[in-house]
Design a protein around this motif. Sequence first.
Motif, PDB file in Angstrom:
ATOM      1  N   GLY A  85      13.357  23.923  -0.240  1.00 42.09           N
ATOM      2  CA  GLY A  85      12.266  24.068   0.724  1.00 42.09           C
ATOM      3  C   GLY A  85      11.054  23.227   0.369  1.00 42.09           C
ATOM      4  O   GLY A  85      10.131  23.093   1.176  1.00 42.09           O
ATOM      5  N   GLY A  86      11.056  22.625  -0.857  1.00 44.16           N
ATOM      6  CA  GLY A  86       9.919  21.805  -1.281  1.00 44.16           C
ATOM      7  C   GLY A  86      10.059  20.372  -0.801  1.00 44.16           C
ATOM      8  O   GLY A  86      11.012  19.993  -0.116  1.00 44.16           O
ATOM      9  N   GLU A  87       9.074  19.530  -1.263  1.00 45.15           N
ATOM     10  CA  GLU A  87       9.061  18.134  -0.835  1.00 45.15           C
ATOM     11  C   GLU A  87       9.377  17.170  -1.973  1.00 45.15           C
ATOM     12  O   GLU A  87       9.782  16.043  -1.733  1.00 45.15           O
ATOM     13  CB  GLU A  87       7.676  17.789  -0.265  1.00 45.15           C
ATOM     14  CG  GLU A  87       7.305  18.563   0.982  1.00 45.15           C
ATOM     15  CD  GLU A  87       8.181  18.209   2.175  1.00 45.15           C
ATOM     16  OE1 GLU A  87       8.751  17.096   2.180  1.00 45.15           O
ATOM     17  OE2 GLU A  87       8.315  19.050   3.090  1.00 45.15           O
ATOM     18  N   THR A 116      19.858  17.472   0.161  1.00 43.47           N
ATOM     19  CA  THR A 116      18.886  17.767   1.213  1.00 43.47           C
ATOM     20  C   THR A 116      19.590  17.802   2.559  1.00 43.47           C
ATOM     21  O   THR A 116      20.781  17.529   2.662  1.00 43.47           O
ATOM     22  CB  THR A 116      17.771  16.703   1.226  1.00 43.47           C
ATOM     23  OG1 THR A 116      18.368  15.422   1.478  1.00 43.47           O
ATOM     24  CG2 THR A 116      17.034  16.666  -0.111  1.00 43.47           C
ATOM     25  N   LEU A 117      18.816  18.109   3.589  1.00 39.25           N
ATOM     26  CA  LEU A 117      19.404  18.269   4.912  1.00 39.25           C
ATOM     27  C   LEU A 117      20.007  16.961   5.424  1.00 39.25           C
ATOM     28  O   LEU A 117      20.981  16.981   6.181  1.00 39.25           O
ATOM     29  CB  LEU A 117      18.332  18.772   5.889  1.00 39.25           C
ATOM     30  CG  LEU A 117      18.837  19.295   7.241  1.00 39.25           C
ATOM     31  CD1 LEU A 117      19.794  20.460   7.035  1.00 39.25           C
ATOM     32  CD2 LEU A 117      17.660  19.707   8.116  1.00 39.25           C
ATOM     33  N   ALA A 141      26.770  20.914  13.078  1.00 39.72           N
ATOM     34  CA  ALA A 141      26.099  22.214  13.145  1.00 39.72           C
ATOM     35  C   ALA A 141      26.142  22.855  11.765  1.00 39.72           C
ATOM     36  O   ALA A 141      27.014  22.532  10.946  1.00 39.72           O
ATOM     37  CB  ALA A 141      26.777  23.112  14.181  1.00 39.72           C
ATOM     38  N   PRO A 142      25.194  23.740  11.472  1.00 38.53           N
ATOM     39  CA  PRO A 142      25.186  24.404  10.149  1.00 38.53           C
ATOM     40  C   PRO A 142      26.339  25.396  10.004  1.00 38.53           C
ATOM     41  O   PRO A 142      26.202  26.592  10.303  1.00 38.53           O
ATOM     42  CB  PRO A 142      23.827  25.104  10.130  1.00 38.53           C
ATOM     43  CG  PRO A 142      23.472  25.314  11.558  1.00 38.53           C
ATOM     44  CD  PRO A 142      24.043  24.161  12.302  1.00 38.53           C
ATOM     45  N   ARG A 143      27.473  24.901   9.537  1.00 37.46           N
ATOM     46  CA  ARG A 143      28.661  25.745   9.357  1.00 37.46           C
ATOM     47  C   ARG A 143      29.443  25.241   8.150  1.00 37.46           C
ATOM     48  O   ARG A 143      29.350  24.059   7.777  1.00 37.46           O
ATOM     49  CB  ARG A 143      29.544  25.693  10.590  1.00 37.46           C
ATOM     50  CG  ARG A 143      30.055  24.306  10.937  1.00 37.46           C
ATOM     51  CD  ARG A 143      30.920  24.301  12.173  1.00 37.46           C
ATOM     52  NE  ARG A 143      31.400  22.952  12.487  1.00 37.46           N
ATOM     53  CZ  ARG A 143      32.484  22.387  11.965  1.00 37.46           C
ATOM     54  NH1 ARG A 143      33.212  23.074  11.080  1.00 37.46           N
ATOM     55  NH2 ARG A 143      32.833  21.158  12.296  1.00 37.46           N
ATOM     56  N   GLY A 168      15.118  30.862   8.581  1.00 40.24           N
ATOM     57  CA  GLY A 168      16.347  30.889   9.362  1.00 40.24           C
ATOM     58  C   GLY A 168      16.870  29.527   9.729  1.00 40.24           C
ATOM     59  O   GLY A 168      17.917  29.421  10.392  1.00 40.24           O
ATOM     60  N   ASP A 169      16.166  28.475   9.341  1.00 41.73           N
ATOM     61  CA  ASP A 169      16.623  27.128   9.644  1.00 41.73           C
ATOM     62  C   ASP A 169      17.273  26.506   8.417  1.00 41.73           C
ATOM     63  O   ASP A 169      16.901  26.810   7.273  1.00 41.73           O
ATOM     64  CB  ASP A 169      15.448  26.251  10.081  1.00 41.73           C
ATOM     65  CG  ASP A 169      14.806  26.755  11.381  1.00 41.73           C
ATOM     66  OD1 ASP A 169      15.585  27.238  12.244  1.00 41.73           O
ATOM     67  OD2 ASP A 169      13.573  26.658  11.504  1.00 41.73           O
TER      68      ASP A 169
END
Length: 444
Positions: A85-87, A116-117, A141-143, A168-169
Motif C-alpha cells: 500500500g506504500g509508495e 505491484t499492481l 480481473a483480480p482473481r 477493498g481494491d
Amino acid sequence: MVVLVTTEITDPAITADRKDPMRPARSIASRVFLVLLVAAVVLGALVAVFLVVDAQRATHAEAERVTAATAATVASSPLVVDMLGGEDRTAMSAGLEPYALDVMADAGLDFVTIMTLDGTRVTHPDLDQIGARYLGTIPDAPRPLTEVFTGTLGPSVRTIVPVIGSGGDPVGWVSSGVTIESISETLVRRLPLSVGITAGLVAFGAIGALAARRFTRRIAGDLPPGQVRDAVSSYESLRPLGDAIRAQTHEHGNRMHTAVALLELGRTDEAIDILTETSRQSQSLVDQVTARRAGDPAVGALLLGKASQAKERGIDWRVRIDPDTPRSPLSAVESVAVLGNLIDNAMDAAGEAEERWVEVTLQTAVDGGILLEVSDSGRGIPVPIREQIFVQGFSTKPADTHGRGVGLALVRSVVLGAGGTVAVSEHPTTFRVALPPTRGKAPR
C-alpha cells in the motif's frame, strides 16, 4: 433359409508342431509357463506405466494445491498488504524479501514473488530480478490463476493471487511456484515404490506360471500340444467305437438267442427269417463301406456299431457313402474321433425329437477332398450359442462319467489341424466337415 457358420481358423499350436518335424516340439507345460510368464510381465509393465502416470498426475496436482494455498496465504498477510500500500518500492523490497524467502523455505517452493499492481517484482529469489516485470500471465480481473509458464527459473507450475488492500481494491499480486525440475525430482523419489509393486507382480506371476507348469506337467508330462490332442483324440475315438461295438454285439446276441430259442421250439422258419433279416441289414451297410476304394476298417466298424445303437434307440439310421470318396488325410484314430463325436451328438439331438433320424453322408468334395455331413432331426442349435459349441468345455448337456464339452472341440481341433473346415447349418441341423485332398501322404 440356411444359416451357415464356418470355422476356418488355423490352430497355431498344431501348426507349430507340424512346421519342422526334425525340431523337438516344446511341451505343453513349457508353453503354459511361457504364456503365463509373458502375461505377468506385460501386466507388470502396464501397472508400472499406470503407477508412473498416476504419480506424475498426483505430483502435479499437489504442486498446484501448494502454490495456490501459499500464494493465497501470503496475499492475505497484513505485512504484505501494508507494504504494497506504500509508495517506496525500495522499502517494499527491503521489508518483504526476507519474508518471502522464509515462506519459500517453509513451503518447499522454488519462488515466492510479490509484485505491484502493474507486475513489477518487489521480491524474487534472484535479487537481480527485483524491479523487473513479472514473467507470467496477470489476470485482467483480480482473481487467482494457476498455470504452467517458463520464467527466469525455467518451466514451473505457478499460481498468482491478487493482494486486496484495506479499502477493498487490489494493490498488488503474489505469485508462488514450483519448477518442473523440482516436480520431476519428487516423482523420481516415488519411483522405487512403483518399481517395487511392479517387481512384486512379476514375481507373483512367475511363481504362478511355475505352479501352472508343474500342474500341467503332472497331467500331460512333457508332451507337446499336438501329442496331447492326439491322446485325447485316441480316447475319444476308442470310446464311441467301443460303445458301437458293444451295441452291435448286444443286438446280435439278442437275435442269436431268439433264433436259438425258436430252433429249440421247432419254429425253424421264424429262426431263419430273423437271421436272414439280421444279415440283410448288416450287409447293406457293409456293402457301402467296402465299396469305397479308400475305406478305413475302423470307420466301417464304427458305422456298423452306430447302426445297432440307432436301432436300440429307435432312430432311423441312414448312410450314404460315395464309392469314389478319396483317402482321408486323417489317421484312423482321428477319423473315428471326428465321425464318432458328430454321430453321438446327432443321436442325442434326434433322440429328443418326435421324428427320429440320423443321416451320414461321405462323398468327394469339389476340390477333390472329402466332404462329410452328419444331419439329424433334432430341434437345432440356438443362434446365440452356435459359435460356442466348438469351445472346449462348453456343452448344452449335463455332465456324465465321460465329461462334456470335449467332443466338438476335439472335432474342430483335428479338422483344423488337417487343414479342413467345420460348418454348421440348419433345417435340418447338419455338421459339415470338409477335408483337403491327401497329397502323397501314407496312411497312419
